[in-house]
Design a protein around this motif. Structure first.
Motif, PDB file in Angstrom:
ATOM      1  N   VAL A  50       9.511  96.723  88.233  1.00 38.26           N
ATOM      2  CA  VAL A  50       8.781  95.824  89.131  1.00 38.26           C
ATOM      3  C   VAL A  50       7.276  95.970  88.913  1.00 38.26           C
ATOM      4  N   GLU A  51       6.559  94.841  88.938  1.00 37.39           N
ATOM      5  CA  GLU A  51       5.111  94.855  88.849  1.00 37.39           C
ATOM      6  C   GLU A  51       4.507  94.185  90.069  1.00 37.39           C
ATOM      7  N   ALA A  52       3.343  94.682  90.485  1.00 37.26           N
ATOM      8  CA  ALA A  52       2.639  94.129  91.635  1.00 37.26           C
ATOM      9  C   ALA A  52       1.141  94.261  91.392  1.00 37.26           C
ATOM     10  N   ILE A  53       0.353  93.540  92.160  1.00 37.27           N
ATOM     11  CA  ILE A  53      -1.101  93.612  92.023  1.00 37.27           C
ATOM     12  C   ILE A  53      -1.581  95.009  92.422  1.00 37.27           C
ATOM     13  N   ASP A  54      -2.429  95.590  91.596  1.00 38.83           N
ATOM     14  CA  ASP A  54      -2.958  96.931  91.836  1.00 38.83           C
ATOM     15  C   ASP A  54      -4.200  96.833  92.717  1.00 38.83           C
ATOM     16  N   GLU A  55      -4.063  97.226  93.978  1.00 36.08           N
ATOM     17  CA  GLU A  55      -5.172  97.135  94.922  1.00 36.08           C
ATOM     18  C   GLU A  55      -6.301  98.083  94.551  1.00 36.08           C
ATOM     19  N   TYR A  56      -5.951  99.268  94.062  1.00 37.56           N
ATOM     20  CA  TYR A  56      -6.975 100.235  93.677  1.00 37.56           C
ATOM     21  C   TYR A  56      -7.845  99.686  92.548  1.00 37.56           C
ATOM     22  N   GLN A  57      -7.241  98.954  91.623  1.00 36.80           N
ATOM     23  CA  GLN A  57      -7.977  98.342  90.517  1.00 36.80           C
ATOM     24  C   GLN A  57      -8.512  96.962  90.894  1.00 36.80           C
ATOM     25  N   GLU A  58      -8.526  96.655  92.174  1.00 34.48           N
ATOM     26  CA  GLU A  58      -9.100  95.410  92.693  1.00 34.48           C
ATOM     27  C   GLU A  58      -8.500  94.163  92.049  1.00 34.48           C
ATOM     28  N   GLY A  59      -7.193  94.223  91.776  1.00 36.33           N
ATOM     29  CA  GLY A  59      -6.503  93.055  91.246  1.00 36.33           C
ATOM     30  C   GLY A  59      -6.727  92.805  89.766  1.00 36.33           C
ATOM     31  N   LEU A  60      -7.423  93.711  89.062  1.00 29.17           N
ATOM     32  CA  LEU A  60      -7.679  93.513  87.641  1.00 29.17           C
ATOM     33  C   LEU A  60      -6.546  94.028  86.765  1.00 29.17           C
ATOM     34  N   MET A  61      -5.598  94.740  87.385  1.00 31.22           N
ATOM     35  CA  MET A  61      -4.440  95.271  86.666  1.00 31.22           C
ATOM     36  C   MET A  61      -3.206  95.132  87.545  1.00 31.22           C
ATOM     37  N   LEU A  62      -2.064  95.402  86.942  1.00 33.94           N
ATOM     38  CA  LEU A  62      -0.813  95.448  87.691  1.00 33.94           C
ATOM     39  C   LEU A  62      -0.355  96.899  87.789  1.00 33.94           C
ATOM     40  N   ARG A  63       0.357  97.209  88.839  1.00 37.37           N
ATOM     41  CA  ARG A  63       0.974  98.520  89.009  1.00 37.37           C
ATOM     42  C   ARG A  63       2.475  98.326  89.164  1.00 37.37           C
ATOM     43  N   ASN A  64       3.199  99.424  89.235  1.00 36.75           N
ATOM     44  CA  ASN A  64       4.651  99.352  89.422  1.00 36.75           C
ATOM     45  C   ASN A  64       5.011  99.283  90.900  1.00 36.75           C
ATOM     46  N   GLY A  65       6.286  99.042  91.160  1.00 35.17           N
ATOM     47  CA  GLY A  65       6.754  98.983  92.544  1.00 35.17           C
ATOM     48  C   GLY A  65       6.730 100.340  93.216  1.00 35.17           C
ATOM     49  N   ILE A  66       6.772 101.412  92.433  1.00 37.28           N
ATOM     50  CA  ILE A  66       6.555 102.768  92.941  1.00 37.28           C
ATOM     51  C   ILE A  66       5.266 103.247  92.281  1.00 37.28           C
ATOM     52  N   TYR A  67       4.327 103.755  93.065  1.00 38.47           N
ATOM     53  CA  TYR A  67       2.988 103.946  92.520  1.00 38.47           C
ATOM     54  C   TYR A  67       2.215 105.031  93.269  1.00 38.47           C
ATOM     55  N   VAL A  68       1.144 105.497  92.626  1.00 38.47           N
ATOM     56  CA  VAL A  68       0.113 106.292  93.260  1.00 38.47           C
ATOM     57  C   VAL A  68      -1.203 105.678  92.814  1.00 38.47           C
ATOM     58  N   ASP A  69      -2.187 105.608  93.702  1.00 40.03           N
ATOM     59  CA  ASP A  69      -3.408 104.862  93.412  1.00 40.03           C
ATOM     60  C   ASP A  69      -4.148 105.371  92.185  1.00 40.03           C
ATOM     61  N   TYR A  70      -4.350 106.687  92.093  1.00 40.87           N
ATOM     62  CA  TYR A  70      -5.114 107.233  90.975  1.00 40.87           C
ATOM     63  C   TYR A  70      -4.694 108.683  90.737  1.00 40.87           C
ATOM     64  N   SER A  71      -4.960 109.185  89.552  1.00 39.21           N
ATOM     65  CA  SER A  71      -4.387 110.468  89.125  1.00 39.21           C
ATOM     66  C   SER A  71      -4.946 111.661  89.882  1.00 39.21           C
ATOM     67  N   GLN A  72      -6.120 111.505  90.522  1.00 36.40           N
ATOM     68  CA  GLN A  72      -6.697 112.611  91.283  1.00 36.40           C
ATOM     69  C   GLN A  72      -6.368 112.503  92.770  1.00 36.40           C
TER      70      GLN A  72
END
Length: 529
Positions: A120-142
């Motif tokens: 599943v792909e969805a709009i990545d809010e952390y990347q301000e909509g410039l990328m897609l993320r998965n349906g299971i996610y964490v915002d950033y590696s830190q």
């Protein structure tokens, strides 16, 4: 009168809420940090640099995140909302609703295997909509907590993440949960919302090469969609000529009449950073005037000009897209004459608006909001709300930059602790360490950890080559490089390597010891060194 309680509820996990939490915890009070997102960090976690020093934003934030995550007297309640507040100053009962992450935060290791296989792909809010993320996610590696969340709205229930999770952390049957907390005082720091530039139709925000300021921060970031290269989202081409339009959503009678206080400075920062990232970059900033009242702020504006940024005193009337070359023409007036100029990309410097949850906070806590929707305070009591025992900090009080938010967070922590000072250390626990290893007389077994820090270090130092050289040095049994050595996952890795390789010396090549040495010393101490 009821007995006082030696704990504080901090609402909002941005830099202001984090600072208040750490100050209180170190002062001997139990802290509950409430955040509606799955992780803490706020807007600062999205920024590439901070002004006027051009320090890496995450390099400043990450040590605080790690300290927050490992502090025994801070309980972090993410993906949660404030439902009800009852009681009196010194003794409040608050009800918190915890939304289901469908992942056991305590069991999740943050390895990411689940996301790698998620279909599943969805709009990545952390990347301000410039990328897609998965349906299971964490915002950033830190992120803290470094645990994944299942997006219930996007999840198709395929079960792949549960199958792939080696830690058995997936819990599809998680449901909403209400918990009651007893606290002596409350600090409100829910942050702000960015102005929606689509309201200003004349600036053509629906064009792929017209972006707002936080989107540009992600473009500049090494962890962003272009890994720090200044490209146009519309076609992936390098942008050679960029314009910033100031005061979009601020100082405007059609939307917000107030000044958002940070836009002049962050536009200069973005221009300086962009010119550092790309050679032969033409930067133009359109502004009604420049407001730079902070320490060394005017010198920072002057630096941007010296580097080649052009300032045009004008409020553009319109942005027009070219049908031929995907470029953008800005129409403006200067010296009483209409002008126009063509650019590769346009950045809209959007202002701050009150948190979207301000109305709900007003209802639950009973505080007053001002005419614009920020928390009402008095001139000489800037952290005191209209409700006794309830304090405010950060941009929920009014638009402000990071240093001012941190200063106010410290003030709010001081005032909230003053109310319950008699209960200091009544609810806290002491930090426990493993026994210190006796390394006297041992042959050196050195571990070297080298930070790449995106292009902040990696852009000027050949980090892999330094790592290879370190491996060849006498006594070095382990050497590695990390994208961000100050992140929580790397701290855990350092502790693991100390045990696995039986290290008795640790060398970290990273940012200045002034900000990071305590973090790495604490990590080594937790590993018994």
């Amino acid at each position: 009168m009821s007995d006082k309680v030696g704990s504080v509820l901090v609402v909002g996990g941005g830099i202001s809420g984090i600072q208040s939490s750490l100050n209180l915890a170190e002062s001997g009070f139990k802290v509950y940090l409430l955040e509606d997102r799955p992780v803490v960090g706020g807007t600062m976690a999205q920024l590439d640099k901070t002004f006027p020093t051009n320090d890496c934003s995450l390099c400043i934030l990450s040590p605080k995140l790690v300290e927050l995550g490992r502090h025994r007297n801070v309980e972090i309640l993410t993906y949660s909302g404030l439902e009800e507040v009852e009681g009196e100053p010194g003794n409040f009962t608050v009800t918190v609703k915890k939304h289901p992450k469908k992942v056991d935060v305590e069991e999740c290791t943050g390895c990411g295997l689940c996301a790698e296989e998620c279909p599943v792909e969805a709009i990545d809010e952390y990347q301000e909509g410039l990328m897609l993320r998965n349906g299971i996610y964490v915002d950033y590696s830190q992120a803290v907590p470094l645990a994944y969340t299942i997006d219930e709205e996007k999840c198709i229930g395929c079960g792949i993440c549960e199958y792939k999770c080696e830690a058995d952390a997936i819990e599809y049957d998680q449901e909403e949960e209400e918990v009651e907390l007893e606290v002596g005082s409350i600090i409100l720091s829910p942050g702000f919302e960015e102005f929606d530039p689509s309201e200003k139709e004349e600036y053509l925000f629906d064009h792929p090469n017209v972006i707002q300021s936080t989107q540009f921060e992600r473009i500049l970031s090494a962890t962003g969609p272009s890994e720090g290269h200044v490209i146009r989202p519309g076609d992936g081409e390098i942008a050679r000529k960029i314009a910033w339009i100031q005061c979009v959503g601020s100082r405007d009678k059609e939307c917000n009449e107030y000044c958002s206080s940070v836009c002049c400075m962050y536009s200069a920062k973005q221009a300086i950073t962009a010119m550092d990232h790309e050679e032969e970059l033409d930067c133009t900033i359109f502004s009604m005037d420049v407001r730079a009242p902070g320490k060394e702020f005017q010198e920072y504006i002057d630096r941007a000009k010296e580097m080649g940024a052009e300032y045009i005193r004008s409020r553009p009337s319109k942005v027009v897209a070219s049908k031929e070359n995907n470029r953008l023409t800005i129409q403006y007036e200067e010296g009483g004459k209409p002008k126009k100029e063509e650019f590769d990309m346009v950045v809209l410097s959007v202002g701050m608006e009150p948190s979207s949850g301000a109305g709900e906070i007003e209802r639950v806590t009973g505080i007053d909001l001002d005419d614009y929707g920020f928390a009402e305070t008095r001139t000489f009591s800037p952290v005191q709300t209209s409700q006794p025992g309830v304090f405010v900090s950060g941009s929920f009080e009014s638009p402000k930059d990071i240093p001012e938010s941190i200063t106010q967070a410290t003030g709010a922590a001081s005032r909230s602790s003053e109310l319950i000072s008699s209960e200091r250390e009544e609810m806290t626990v002491e930090r426990e360490y493993p026994p210190m290893k006796d390394v006297a007389g041992e042959k050196p077994r050195i571990g070297v950890f080298i930070c790449q820090c995106g292009i902040n270090i990696g852009g000027v130092v050949d980090v892999p080559e330094v790592t290879s050289y370190a491996e060849s040095l006498p006594g070095v049994v382990h050497a590695e490089n990390n994208l961000y050595t100050c992140s929580q996952d790397t701290q855990e890795r350092i502790k693991e390597k100390i045990e696995e390789e039986d290290l008795n010396r640790v060398v970290v090549a990273s940012c200045t010891p002034r900000t990071h040495e305590p973090l790495f010393r604490e990590t080594c101490r937790e590993a018994g060194l």
